[in-house]
Design an enzyme around this catalytic site. Structure first.
Site, PDB file in Angstrom:
ATOM      1  N   ARG A  35       0.826  -1.216   0.000  1.00 58.32           N
ATOM      2  CA  ARG A  35       0.000   0.000   0.000  1.00 58.32           C
ATOM      3  C   ARG A  35       0.863   1.270   0.000  1.00 58.32           C
ATOM      4  O   ARG A  35       0.434   2.306  -0.510  1.00 58.32           O
ATOM      5  CB  ARG A  35      -0.939   0.008   1.205  1.00 58.32           C
ATOM      6  CG  ARG A  35      -2.135  -0.901   0.997  1.00 58.32           C
ATOM      7  CD  ARG A  35      -3.067  -0.868   2.170  1.00 58.32           C
ATOM      8  NE  ARG A  35      -4.339  -1.478   1.849  1.00 58.32           N
ATOM      9  CZ  ARG A  35      -5.265  -1.772   2.736  1.00 58.32           C
ATOM     10  NH1 ARG A  35      -5.058  -1.526   4.009  1.00 58.32           N
ATOM     11  NH2 ARG A  35      -6.411  -2.310   2.365  1.00 58.32           N
ATOM     12  N   LYS A 197     -16.534 -16.510   3.183  1.00 55.69           N
ATOM     13  CA  LYS A 197     -17.893 -15.990   3.396  1.00 55.69           C
ATOM     14  C   LYS A 197     -18.641 -15.724   2.093  1.00 55.69           C
ATOM     15  O   LYS A 197     -18.350 -14.764   1.390  1.00 55.69           O
ATOM     16  CB  LYS A 197     -17.818 -14.707   4.227  1.00 55.69           C
ATOM     17  CG  LYS A 197     -17.244 -14.928   5.628  1.00 55.69           C
ATOM     18  CD  LYS A 197     -17.119 -13.656   6.413  1.00 55.69           C
ATOM     19  CE  LYS A 197     -16.009 -12.748   6.003  1.00 55.69           C
ATOM     20  NZ  LYS A 197     -14.658 -13.064   6.267  1.00 55.69           N
ATOM     21  N   GLY A 353      -7.720  -7.565  -0.239  1.00 59.70           N
ATOM     22  CA  GLY A 353      -7.884  -8.533   0.849  1.00 59.70           C
ATOM     23  C   GLY A 353      -6.998  -9.739   0.664  1.00 59.70           C
ATOM     24  O   GLY A 353      -5.843  -9.614   0.233  1.00 59.70           O
ATOM     25  N   GLY A 376     -12.849  -4.579   1.326  1.00 59.15           N
ATOM     26  CA  GLY A 376     -14.270  -4.204   1.403  1.00 59.15           C
ATOM     27  C   GLY A 376     -14.652  -3.200   0.329  1.00 59.15           C
ATOM     28  O   GLY A 376     -15.722  -3.303  -0.286  1.00 59.15           O
TER      29      GLY A 376
END
Ligand code: AMP
Length: 395
Positions: A35, A197, A353, A376
């Protein structure tokens, strides 16, 4: 419209750049500088144009109060090494001292502010806190894609108070790949989804069932689909509440003639532990005492065949428990196939992620068209939703 950096004359101006320096730390050191590197083009562009730069970020969850284990000091040191430039640092992002440092900055100088989440006003989006932050600069540039799905003081509050506002190069690139390219993908278009998920990816799946040619599913969410088909999944991860949704997705894919591919074989073990004894089983019936922890070799081959013949590929979520040695092969094989597809000119995009950190671990980041810096936020944008931090930048 949202203005990009090229619309601003930043010479001799103070530019606040909201960066996403929320990086993995081992207490004292930055463990992954992905990042930080991604923020460099915007910072350098501003400096080269004669701006002074004020960098603002959060790091972790310090619960609204100062906590040394979440200090941005080590991040500043790593960034100074990357940029080969000195960086001034203030240990409170809104103190009078910090604002004085910003006021005294010369063109070409950088000022990094301490973690915004050391103040409760950041996550509460407190207008008084935003007003103090806004005093640092005349121009506000948001380049923190990873937090753009949140409405916090440093990404929406300040933007509301600053008339001169826009996005940096990283944000532009994220929007280009996750929104622009994905709204008109070159065909064949393949989506690869994995991770634990299913719930967090349903909207994305439903949106792309209108556009995709192929949907490849791996990871822990597979077992909810297999159970929905009435198969024995042993002790594998399953979300029973999502079984009706899995059935609906299977039906929709059939209706819209999307090729939905579930694994044909699964690597199983009794626990997700390094060194655990593994065996490969047909996904039609897994042993009752074992859990599925990765896609099997037959599936890897089938997925590869689909990936290399696609022109646009988007991937979100690992194919197995890739963090544990022995269960990373499926994820690695998808990453390899995507790198090969990119080499022949296909557009390959990896959502943020876990899949981004897997790609990083495998040393394949530079082989992809784009690896998102936001988990997200990338899911939200790919699902066709707006991001609060971008909405406030509309002028
Ligand atoms: P998500 O946040 O939903 O993308 O999930 C990422 C997590 O899924 C990673 O930590 C993986 O270890 C986990 N995962 C992938 N495959 C499996 C599996 N077969 N069983 C359990 N967890 C898995």
């Amino acid at each position: 419209m949202i203005k990009s950096l090229k619309y601003f004359d930043v010479k001799n101006r103070k530019v606040m750049i909201r960066v996403d320096f929320n990086v993995p730390m081992d207490g004292e050191r930055v463990m992954d500088d992905f990042r930080l590197r991604a923020a460099v083009p915007t910072i350098m562009d501003c400096l080269q144009q004669g701006a002074s730069v004020i960098l603002v970020s959060h790091l972790g969850r310090p619960q609204g109060k100062p906590d040394n284990s979440f200090s941005l000091v080590p991040v500043g040191e790593t960034l100074a090494d990357l940029l080969e430039l000195p960086i001034k640092f203030s240990d409170d992002c809104v103190s009078q001292d910090a604002r004085d440092v910003s006021l005294g900055l010369k063109p070409g100088e950088i000022h990094l502010l301490e973690n915004t989440r050391f103040h409760p006003g950041e996550e509460n989006n407190d207008p008084n806190f935003s007003a103090l932050l806004a005093k640092h600069a005349q121009i506000y540039i948001n380049d923190a894609f990873g937090t753009s799905h949140r409405a916090h003081a440093s990404n929406t509050g300040v933007a509301k108070l600053t008339p001169q506002k826009g996005i940096g190069h990283l944000m532009e690139k994220e929007i280009h790949f996750l929104k622009g390219i994905m709204s008109k993908p070159e065909k064949p278009f393949t989506i690869i989804l994995g991770g634990a998920k299913l719930k967090t990816k349903v909207e994305l799946i439903k949106r792309f069932l209108f556009e995709a040619d192929t949907l490849l599913i791996g990871g822990g969410m597979v077992f909810t689909f297999l159970k929905a088909q009435g198969k024995e999944i042993g002790k594998s991860l399953v979300d029973d509440s999502m079984i009706p949704v899995a059935k609906e997705i299977i039906g929709l894919a059939h209706q819209r003639k999307v090729k939905l591919m579930l694994p044909v074989d699964i690597v199983c073990a009794t626990a997700a532990k390094e060194g655990a004894k593994t065996s490969v089983h047909s996904s039609r019936e897994l042993p009752k005492t074992k859990m599925g922890l990765d896609i099997g070799p037959g599936t890897m081959d089938r997925f590869r065949d689909e990936i290399v013949k696609s022109k646009t590929i988007i991937w979100n979520g690992p194919m197995g428990v890739f963090e544990v040695p022995g269960f990373e092969k499926g994820t690695m094989s998808v990453a390899d196939a995507m790198a090969d597809a990119a080499e022949t000119g296909s557009i390959t995009v990896v959502g943020g992620g876990d899949s981004a950190s897997a790609i990083n671990d495998f040393g394949l980041i530079h082989k992809m068209s784009h690896v998102s810096t936001g988990g997200g936020a990338s899911l939200q944008l790919l699902s066709g939703k707006t991001l609060p931090a971008l909405e406030v930048l509309e002028v």
